[in-house]
Design a protein around this motif. Structure first.
Motif, PDB file in Angstrom:
ATOM      1  N   TYR A   6      23.190   8.022   7.029  1.00 46.10           N
ATOM      2  CA  TYR A   6      22.226   7.847   5.938  1.00 46.10           C
ATOM      3  C   TYR A   6      22.108   9.102   5.068  1.00 46.10           C
ATOM      4  N   HIS A   7      23.085   9.995   5.156  1.00 46.54           N
ATOM      5  CA  HIS A   7      22.989  11.267   4.438  1.00 46.54           C
ATOM      6  C   HIS A   7      22.936  11.092   2.928  1.00 46.54           C
ATOM      7  N   GLN A   8      23.473   9.949   2.414  1.00 43.44           N
ATOM      8  CA  GLN A   8      23.485   9.741   0.966  1.00 43.44           C
ATOM      9  C   GLN A   8      22.072   9.568   0.391  1.00 43.44           C
ATOM     10  N   ARG A   9      21.072   9.349   1.269  1.00 43.59           N
ATOM     11  CA  ARG A   9      19.692   9.246   0.797  1.00 43.59           C
ATOM     12  C   ARG A   9      19.118  10.608   0.390  1.00 43.59           C
ATOM     13  N   SER A  10      19.815  11.689   0.765  1.00 43.22           N
ATOM     14  CA  SER A  10      19.380  13.055   0.429  1.00 43.22           C
ATOM     15  C   SER A  10      17.925  13.284   0.834  1.00 43.22           C
ATOM     16  N   CYS A  11      17.615  12.958   2.071  1.00 44.38           N
ATOM     17  CA  CYS A  11      16.241  13.057   2.564  1.00 44.38           C
ATOM     18  C   CYS A  11      15.887  14.507   2.900  1.00 44.38           C
ATOM     19  N   LEU A  12      14.770  14.974   2.357  1.00 42.94           N
ATOM     20  CA  LEU A  12      14.322  16.348   2.580  1.00 42.94           C
ATOM     21  C   LEU A  12      13.206  16.449   3.621  1.00 42.94           C
ATOM     22  N   THR A  13      12.721  15.307   4.119  1.00 42.08           N
ATOM     23  CA  THR A  13      11.605  15.326   5.065  1.00 42.08           C
ATOM     24  C   THR A  13      11.946  16.182   6.284  1.00 42.08           C
ATOM     25  N   GLY A  14      11.046  17.076   6.614  1.00 40.63           N
ATOM     26  CA  GLY A  14      11.268  17.998   7.721  1.00 40.63           C
ATOM     27  C   GLY A  14      11.736  19.362   7.273  1.00 40.63           C
ATOM     28  N   PHE A  72      15.584  11.408  -7.401  1.00 33.75           N
ATOM     29  CA  PHE A  72      16.641  10.591  -6.813  1.00 33.75           C
ATOM     30  C   PHE A  72      16.750  10.795  -5.306  1.00 33.75           C
ATOM     31  N   SER A  73      16.605  12.031  -4.849  1.00 34.30           N
ATOM     32  CA  SER A  73      16.586  12.248  -3.404  1.00 34.30           C
ATOM     33  C   SER A  73      15.179  11.955  -2.882  1.00 34.30           C
ATOM     34  N   GLU A  74      15.053  11.788  -1.572  1.00 35.62           N
ATOM     35  CA  GLU A  74      13.797  11.320  -0.987  1.00 35.62           C
ATOM     36  C   GLU A  74      13.111  12.407  -0.172  1.00 35.62           C
ATOM     37  N   SER A  75      11.823  12.170   0.096  1.00 40.28           N
ATOM     38  CA  SER A  75      11.053  13.061   0.956  1.00 40.28           C
ATOM     39  C   SER A  75       9.872  12.273   1.516  1.00 40.28           C
ATOM     40  N   PHE A  76       9.044  12.932   2.318  1.00 41.55           N
ATOM     41  CA  PHE A  76       7.870  12.275   2.885  1.00 41.55           C
ATOM     42  C   PHE A  76       6.902  11.851   1.786  1.00 41.55           C
ATOM     43  N   SER A  77       6.843  12.646   0.704  1.00 44.78           N
ATOM     44  CA  SER A  77       6.027  12.301  -0.465  1.00 44.78           C
ATOM     45  C   SER A  77       6.854  12.543  -1.719  1.00 44.78           C
ATOM     46  N   ASN A  78       7.359  11.471  -2.312  1.00 43.22           N
ATOM     47  CA  ASN A  78       8.237  11.621  -3.472  1.00 43.22           C
ATOM     48  C   ASN A  78       7.498  12.194  -4.677  1.00 43.22           C
ATOM     49  N   LEU A  79       6.210  11.913  -4.806  1.00 42.45           N
ATOM     50  CA  LEU A  79       5.457  12.486  -5.929  1.00 42.45           C
ATOM     51  C   LEU A  79       5.369  14.000  -5.788  1.00 42.45           C
ATOM     52  N   PHE A  80       5.032  14.461  -4.605  1.00 43.64           N
ATOM     53  CA  PHE A  80       4.920  15.894  -4.314  1.00 43.64           C
ATOM     54  C   PHE A  80       6.228  16.599  -4.652  1.00 43.64           C
ATOM     55  N   THR A  81       7.334  16.039  -4.200  1.00 40.58           N
ATOM     56  CA  THR A  81       8.635  16.670  -4.423  1.00 40.58           C
ATOM     57  C   THR A  81       9.044  16.604  -5.884  1.00 40.58           C
ATOM     58  N   SER A  82       8.801  15.468  -6.542  1.00 38.56           N
ATOM     59  CA  SER A  82       9.181  15.333  -7.950  1.00 38.56           C
ATOM     60  C   SER A  82       8.427  16.321  -8.828  1.00 38.56           C
ATOM     61  N   GLU A  83       7.171  16.561  -8.503  1.00 37.32           N
ATOM     62  CA  GLU A  83       6.382  17.454  -9.359  1.00 37.32           C
ATOM     63  C   GLU A  83       6.922  18.883  -9.331  1.00 37.32           C
ATOM     64  N   ARG A 113       0.843  -1.196   0.000  1.00 42.48           N
ATOM     65  CA  ARG A 113       0.000   0.000   0.000  1.00 42.48           C
ATOM     66  C   ARG A 113       0.878   1.246   0.000  1.00 42.48           C
ATOM     67  N   LEU A 114       0.279   2.357  -0.345  1.00 40.36           N
ATOM     68  CA  LEU A 114       0.960   3.638  -0.269  1.00 40.36           C
ATOM     69  C   LEU A 114       1.379   3.899   1.174  1.00 40.36           C
ATOM     70  N   GLN A 115       2.606   4.361   1.367  1.00 36.39           N
ATOM     71  CA  GLN A 115       3.125   4.639   2.709  1.00 36.39           C
ATOM     72  C   GLN A 115       2.844   6.071   3.163  1.00 36.39           C
ATOM     73  N   THR A 116       2.388   6.887   2.242  1.00 34.93           N
ATOM     74  CA  THR A 116       2.122   8.290   2.534  1.00 34.93           C
ATOM     75  C   THR A 116       0.627   8.555   2.415  1.00 34.93           C
ATOM     76  N   PHE A 117       0.093   9.359   3.302  1.00 35.07           N
ATOM     77  CA  PHE A 117      -1.310   9.774   3.213  1.00 35.07           C
ATOM     78  C   PHE A 117      -1.587  10.298   1.804  1.00 35.07           C
ATOM     79  N   ARG A 118      -2.660   9.790   1.157  1.00 40.86           N
ATOM     80  CA  ARG A 118      -2.887  10.088  -0.265  1.00 40.86           C
ATOM     81  C   ARG A 118      -3.045  11.585  -0.552  1.00 40.86           C
TER      82      ARG A 118
END
Length: 511
Positions: A464-472, A413-424, A50-55
């Motif tokens: 884990y910095h190589q994940r380039s996480c933007l969450t927060g 390539f980098s990650e966030s809480f919602s990858n679709l939101f960030t990619s757009e 299932r989706l891991q992020t609130f739709r």
């Protein structure tokens, strides 16, 4: 003027939005997709995924979820149908060439962003040579004025553990596969593979959890599924700790005032320091909620790192329903250990005297995303610019372009809480770059900005910095893109709403 050619590699979520926004600028992009369908990682998943992020956070800014999807965390089929509806609505399929595997890309021409004024500007452009093999198979070289790589980091190149000679899979009489292979199977075949078998799953992130749950459903306590993992991570039983939606704690401007940000001034830095006890308190509030809802202490599974640290490392996962009930019943056996080795009839877990017998070992150990990205480039020199080492972060300005690789963008390539939101929003930034509206600073300025974000990633995510996480820091990051594009970064009506209301895709529907 000749029509400029944009090539997009990959038709997952990033490739789809890149294609849509390129079309909006009057371009005629070609999308090369190696598979027979769109969706990227959503094309083929485990049955229970299932989706891991609130739709509400995982949707296109101008194409909301249909009313027929009522669950906050849609199934894989619902997500895939949503992506297909989006592609149909914006007439994207005619731009996509399925079954086309990009063997390599090579740049010819001036290699500088200096004086860039758009793909149709006055500055002479070089050309990318894109070598593509189709399903015939036949190979053709395409020319492109701009390439957008949307290949993602969670596919194709598996990350497999290394073992000393005589202690690896070669000595095991059973079957060893990566979770990628398991996910690619038809659901019935996957069930048949594990039915009546002693299964060991290595890895405790989302994919490992889903596979363990499936094995448990098939085999019950007769053939328990052993889960081997190195570190405890915070798993969410729900997304409303103590009744407070998580986005009000971590996805609004006020929450970001508590965090030291890359490129912040003195006042913001002082405010983040003053508010740091509150940041700590919110993390403890969420941790207390999770420990109240889940029997972590009972099974010695309380994480050492804070919830906030795991969140800012993009290491959170929603816990499957009934997981701990199955642990209680004995159909799932979690075992924490820094390492393990194979022997002929199973695995030996470091720190335990008794071996674990197994018929199948499934490695849910992630992917080598940087290696996959690096291998696309024919030039080894460019590949080294992308990823100097397996542990290094891909150095992208605005997480979109490399300062020393011209006429190319990397999205998703980098990650966030919602990858679709960030990619757009990244794709919208890239097409404004193509249109000449976004001005590219000097190489030195771009590399300085990347270094600032590197420092932040190392502070917030550690190893884990190589994940380039933007969450927060999603809003702080989006603000920078908005300013580059000439948009007002303040997307809410009124000061208090802008400070405390969560930000989401619909806030960026209009420039």
């Amino acid at each position: 003027m000749d029509q400029k050619q944009v090539v997009i590699i990959g038709a997952g979520i990033s490739g789809l939005v890149a294609c849509k926004y390129c079309i909006s600028k009057g371009l005629n992009p070609i999308v090369f997709e190696s598979q027979a369908d769109i969706g990227g990682v959503w094309g083929k998943t485990i049955r229970t995924t299932r989706l891991q992020t609130f739709r509400g956070l995982y949707q296109f800014a101008d194409f909301p979820w249909p009313s027929t999807v009522a669950h906050d965390f849609p199934t894989q089929h619902q997500v895939l149908n949503y992506l297909r509806s989006y592609a149909t609505h914006f007439d994207l399929f005619k731009h996509i060439r399925f079954g086309c595997h990009v063997k390599g890309i090579e740049y010819h021409g001036p290699s500088s962003w200096s004086n860039w004024n758009g793909i149709c500007g006055t500055i002479p452009l070089g050309k990318w040579k894109v070598t593509v093999e189709d399903s015939q198979p036949s190979t053709k070289v395409h020319e492109a004025d701009f390439v957008i790589l949307c290949v993602g980091r969670f596919k194709d190149v598996p990350n497999t553990p290394e073992f000393a000679p005589g202690t690896g899979p070669e000595v095991f009489r059973g079957k060893v596969i990566h979770s990628m292979e398991y996910s690619a199977m038809d659901h019935d075949k996957a069930e048949e593979l594990v039915k009546g078998k002693r299964v060991v799953v290595v890895g405790f992130q989302k994919q490992g959890l889903d596979i363990a749950m499936e094995c448990s459903s098939v085999n019950g306590t007769e053939y328990p599924c052993t889960v081997v993992y190195r570190n405890d991570r915070w798993k969410l039983p729900d997304f409303s700790p103590w009744g407070i939606p998580l986005q009000y704690l971590y996805l609004n401007r006020f929450s970001e005032l508590m965090v030291h940000k890359p490129g912040e001034g003195f006042l913001l830095s002082l405010l983040a320091t003053i508010l740091s006890p509150l940041r700590w308190g919110i993390s403890k509030l969420v941790e207390t909620h999770i420990k109240t809802k889940l029997p972590l202490a009972k099974f010695n599974m309380v994480p050492e790192r804070s919830f906030a640290k795991d969140m800012r490392s993009c290491l959170l996962a929603a816990l499957p329903e009934d997981f701990f009930n199955r642990v209680e019943r004995g159909s799932i056996l979690p075992k924490k250990s820094p390492s393990f080795t194979f022997y002929n009839d199973g695995i030996m877990i470091d720190g335990e005297n008794k071996p674990v017998q197994a018929d199948i070992v499934i490695l849910a150990t992630g992917f080598r995303g940087a290696q996959k990205l690096k291998s696309i480039f024919t030039s080894k020199d460019i590949g080294e610019l992308i990823a100097a080492s397996p542990d290094s972060r891909v150095p992208l300005y605005r997480e979109c372009i490399h300062p020393r690789i011209t006429q190319l963008a990397i999205i998703g390539f980098s990650e966030s809480f919602s990858n679709l939101f960030t990619s757009e929003i990244r794709c919208r930034w890239v097409v404004e770059l193509l249109d000449g509206k976004v001005k590219v600073p000097s190489i030195i300025e771009m590399e300085k900005d990347i270094a600032n974000w590197d420092d932040y990633m190392k502070r917030s995510s550690g190893s884990y910095h190589q994940r380039s996480c933007l969450t927060g820091l999603d809003i702080w990051y989006n603000d920078q893109l908005c300013k580059d594009m000439g948009w007002n970064p303040r997307r809410k009506n009124g000061f208090w709403a802008d400070l405390f209301q969560p930000y989401g895709p619909m806030d960026y529907a209009n420039p």
